[in-house]
Write an enzyme that holds these catalytic residues in place. Sequence first.
Site, PDB file in Angstrom:
ATOM      1  N   ARG A 172       0.816  -1.221   0.034  1.00 26.78           N
ATOM      2  CA  ARG A 172       0.096   0.053   0.073  1.00 26.78           C
ATOM      3  C   ARG A 172       0.741   1.216  -0.116  1.00 26.78           C
ATOM      4  O   ARG A 172       0.682   2.097  -0.531  1.00 26.78           O
ATOM      5  CB  ARG A 172      -1.010   0.024   0.974  1.00 26.78           C
ATOM      6  CG  ARG A 172      -2.052  -1.246   1.135  1.00 26.78           C
ATOM      7  CD  ARG A 172      -3.001  -0.816   2.258  1.00 26.78           C
ATOM      8  NE  ARG A 172      -3.897   0.369   2.250  1.00 26.78           N
ATOM      9  CZ  ARG A 172      -4.600   0.600   3.052  1.00 26.78           C
ATOM     10  NH1 ARG A 172      -4.446  -0.005   4.264  1.00 26.78           N
ATOM     11  NH2 ARG A 172      -5.553   1.776   3.152  1.00 26.78           N
ATOM     12  N   CYS A 233      -1.291   6.154   8.993  1.00 20.63           N
ATOM     13  CA  CYS A 233      -1.638   4.437   8.576  1.00 20.63           C
ATOM     14  C   CYS A 233      -2.680   4.901   7.445  1.00 20.63           C
ATOM     15  O   CYS A 233      -2.725   5.715   6.672  1.00 20.63           O
ATOM     16  CB  CYS A 233      -2.217   3.723   9.669  1.00 20.63           C
ATOM     17  SG  CYS A 233      -3.384   4.084  10.688  1.00 20.63           S
TER      18      CYS A 233
END
Length: 279
Positions: A172, A233
């Site tokens: 990611r 995050c």
Amino acid sequence: MTAIISASELADASAGPRPPVLLDVRYVPGAPPGRPEYEAGHLPGAVFVDLDAELAGPPGAGGRHPLPDVAEFGAAMRRAGVSSGTPVVVYDAGLGWAAARAWWLLRWTGHPDVRVLDGGLAAWDGPLTTEVPAPAAGDFRPVPGGLPLLDADTAAALARDGLLLDARAAERYRGDVEPLDRVGGHIPGAVSAPTSENVGADGRFLPAGALAERFRSLGVTAGNTGPGTGVYCGSGVSAAHQLLAMEIAGLPAPALYAGSWSEWTSDPGRPVATGPEPS
């Protein structure tokens, strides 16, 4: 006091003269709330806490899990029986991400004694129950500001001039995949530091020395510990696990970018970097 508690220590504490309030924060990103799993079996005395409804505000420009309204968070904690003078133990069924979010919120709002069950529900070998408790209301009154926070601008500045850790999976970070947010990639200058590497194969945290070495290898130094290091995050949940790991390692609390990638990418004018870190 440490930030985590083992299953055997929890069993002893629960049988002692000052048992902790237990919060069950089972949660899977993108899945329905974990209430059915809680009702099928939970630690005796544990109260279910809904991450989406009680540990976050409504999703929007502030991200998928913006910080909750402080008054509403306090009311939810009091309903769960949380008082300022009573220890709290939080657990989930995964690697501790959701539990760490509850831990961070309670610490940020001033609770002095909150820990996460190391290894989560899987580490517990005691009895489970389907009985839903009705705890007496607690007296916890949250006062925010106990831990440092970042917004988008200060996160960008830290990525440029300090150290900003990206707690998501490496794929990611690189932008290879993005299952949840508008666009893949990372904040320019951020360092990839997947939260999953804080734990071993059994789901328990690595020893403090191993965690400290891990963060040193990521660039955490005596000169940038504490608010000189930031963490983000996808939506501010798994990043709390990084803060928990740094506390276990004996490092000062870094700053959390609560809006994280989901807030960052809500503004198409903010820059996005892709690919691996520069060598």
